[in-house]
Write an enzyme that holds these catalytic residues in place. Structure first.
Site, PDB file in Angstrom:
ATOM      1  N   SER A  52       0.830  -1.769  -0.330  1.00  0.00           N
ATOM      2  CA  SER A  52       0.116   0.143  -0.225  1.00  0.00           C
ATOM      3  C   SER A  52       0.979   1.256   0.287  1.00  0.00           C
ATOM      4  CB  SER A  52      -1.098   0.085   1.462  1.00  0.00           C
ATOM      5  OG  SER A  52      -2.130   1.327   0.704  1.00  0.00           O
TER       6      SER A  52
ATOM      7  N   ASP B 100      -0.678   1.467  -4.329  1.00  0.00           N
ATOM      8  CA  ASP B 100      -1.649   0.561  -5.003  1.00  0.00           C
ATOM      9  C   ASP B 100      -2.099   1.537  -5.394  1.00  0.00           C
ATOM     10  OD1 ASP B 100      -2.380   0.709  -2.417  1.00  0.00           O
ATOM     11  OD2 ASP B 100      -2.825  -1.203  -2.295  1.00  0.00           O
TER      12      ASP B 100
END
Ligand code: MG
Length: 427
Positions: free
Chosen positions: A89, A228
């Site tokens: 992330s 992401d």
């Protein structure tokens, strides 16, 4: 093992190929069909290959989606029993991890526990040699996602600066905005898992170049993603970074009809600007917001960190749809900075206190805060007062207790009161 957004750790020390193999075996023991994808992180393919080996060993049929954003994988994996995204992330480049999806939504607590139990007990279901799984690749995930976004937004002729942070959004957001009719100026929009342009977390401090570029080019707005692309944050036409609570209020005011879901640390602005909308507060973490949205059938949910959930697209936070929707709204409604200035902003103060025995301290704090007013103990302790609110939460990952205070006119006073209570409760 699972945090509020999957499993995450430093590659090759905390998250090793050996762990990834076991993880794949565990998921494969439960799901006969799995789609897998990765963001551009350097260790991404190494970990993906190990997970795939585990899945195949358990006999799963595996479909590779390639290098894609997390919301893209979440949507494409709805056609399979399960989706695995190899990503960390918004964490720095040395991290890697896994997020797992079913029906386009992050695994809930029960689904996570099933995987954890198999990993703990080593109760993997190895397939016989003739039943080990097969591997194929599909190239349609990006097209499916961009198609669904473009069908849901109207055209816009704005000048937009997009900073993908060298993350997975590089392969979608600039193209979608161009398709909508925008003049697009890109920054850091070549995928590079070393994240050479900036840190992957899109916060005020990491977006200096974006702010300057918006100013220098006279753009209508700027867009930034995390590694992401499940997150999106924005910069207005004056080059100002828009805080998460304001961005949340901006979207909520336009998406909410009957019900929305937000975490317990969200500003009271949302309550003040929405009329006749039921606001559900959840534990902090986008997976809890998604679960609540599913339960209440809400139209929108979000987290001030930049995770925006639009259930009509999917129950995975979608930074790319959020970018397209924001551009559409600014095109329709006029100058972004003026739209934002009509949203109130209340002063907020935050502080973290070191604390080893968090449970004992939190019990004392809950008792003290309970004397001030009605408490909500969904996640930590929140007390709502006439002129603001106080939230005290134990950190999920560090030996710390965090306080957040928001008040239009008594922020310092409430903050000092809360700090005193926390200080007295820590031995
Ligand atoms: Mg993310």
């Amino acid at each position: 093992m699972f945090g509020s957004s999957g499993i995450r750790g430093v590659a090759n020390s905390e998250i090793t190929p050996m762990f990834a193999l076991d993880f794949g075996l565990a998921v494969g023991s439960l799901y006969p069909e799995v789609m897998i994808g990765h963001d551009p992180r350097v260790p991404g393919e190494m970990i993906e290959h190990a997970v795939v080996a585990g899945l195949l060993s358990a006999g799963s049929k595996v479909v590779k989606a390639g290098m894609v954003p997390t919301p893209t994988l979440a949507i494409a994996s709805r056609d399979y029993g399960c989706g695995i995204m190899i990503t960390a992330s918004h964490n720095p480049a040395r991290y890697i991890g896994m997020k797992v999806f079913k029906d386009g939504m992050s695994f809930d607590t029960r689904q996570q526990e099933e995987i954890e139990d198999i990993l703990k007990n080593g109760s993997f279901s190895y397939a016989g040699w003739e039943k080990t799984g097969g591997l194929s690749t599909v190239n349609s995930a990006l097209e499916e996602h961009s198609g669904s976004i473009l069908r849901n937004v109207s055209s816009a002729g704005l000048k937009v600066v997009v900073d993908c942070g060298c993350g997975a959004a590089s392969v979608l957001t600039p193209y979608i905005l161009k398709e909508m009719g925008c003049e697009v100026i890109t920054l850091n929009s070549q995928p590079d898992g070393r994240f050479p342009g900036r840190e992957p977390e899109p916060v005020d401090e990491t977006l200096g170049v974006l702010k300057n570029t918006v100013n220098a080019t006279g753009a209508d707005l700027g867009i930034a993603h995390d590694g992401d692309a499940d997150r999106m944050m924005a910069v207005d036409d004056k080059g100002r970074f828009i805080g998460g609570d304001k961005m949340l209020a901006f979207f909520a005011a336009r998406e909410a009809k009957k019900a929305i879901a937000v975490p317990v640390d969200t500003s009271r602005v949302i309550d003040d600007i929405l009329d006749g909308v039921k606001i559900s507060r959840t534990k902090v973490g986008d997976v809890y917001v998604a679960q609540e949205l599913k339960k209440i059938g809400g139209e929108f949910g979000g987290e001030p960190s930049g995770a925006w959930i639009f259930p009509k697209i999917s129950l995975c936070p979608d930074g790319i749809y959020a970018a397209a929707r924001l551009v559409e709204l600014v095109e329709k409604e006029g100058t972004f900075s003026k739209l934002l200035d009509s949203i109130p902003e209340y002063p907020v103060k935050r502080k973290a206190f070191p604390c080893q025995d968090k449970n004992t301290a939190m019990a004392k704090i809950a008792g003290e805060l309970g004397k001030l007013g009605d408490v909500n103990t969904l996640d930590g302790v929140r007390v709502d007062l006439d002129d603001g609110w106080i939230l005290v939460r134990p950190s999920g990952t560090e030996p710390k207790i965090r306080i957040t205070v928001e008040s239009a006119n008594k922020c310092d006073e409430l903050f000092n009161k809360a700090s005193e209570i926390v200080r007295r409760a820590i031995p």
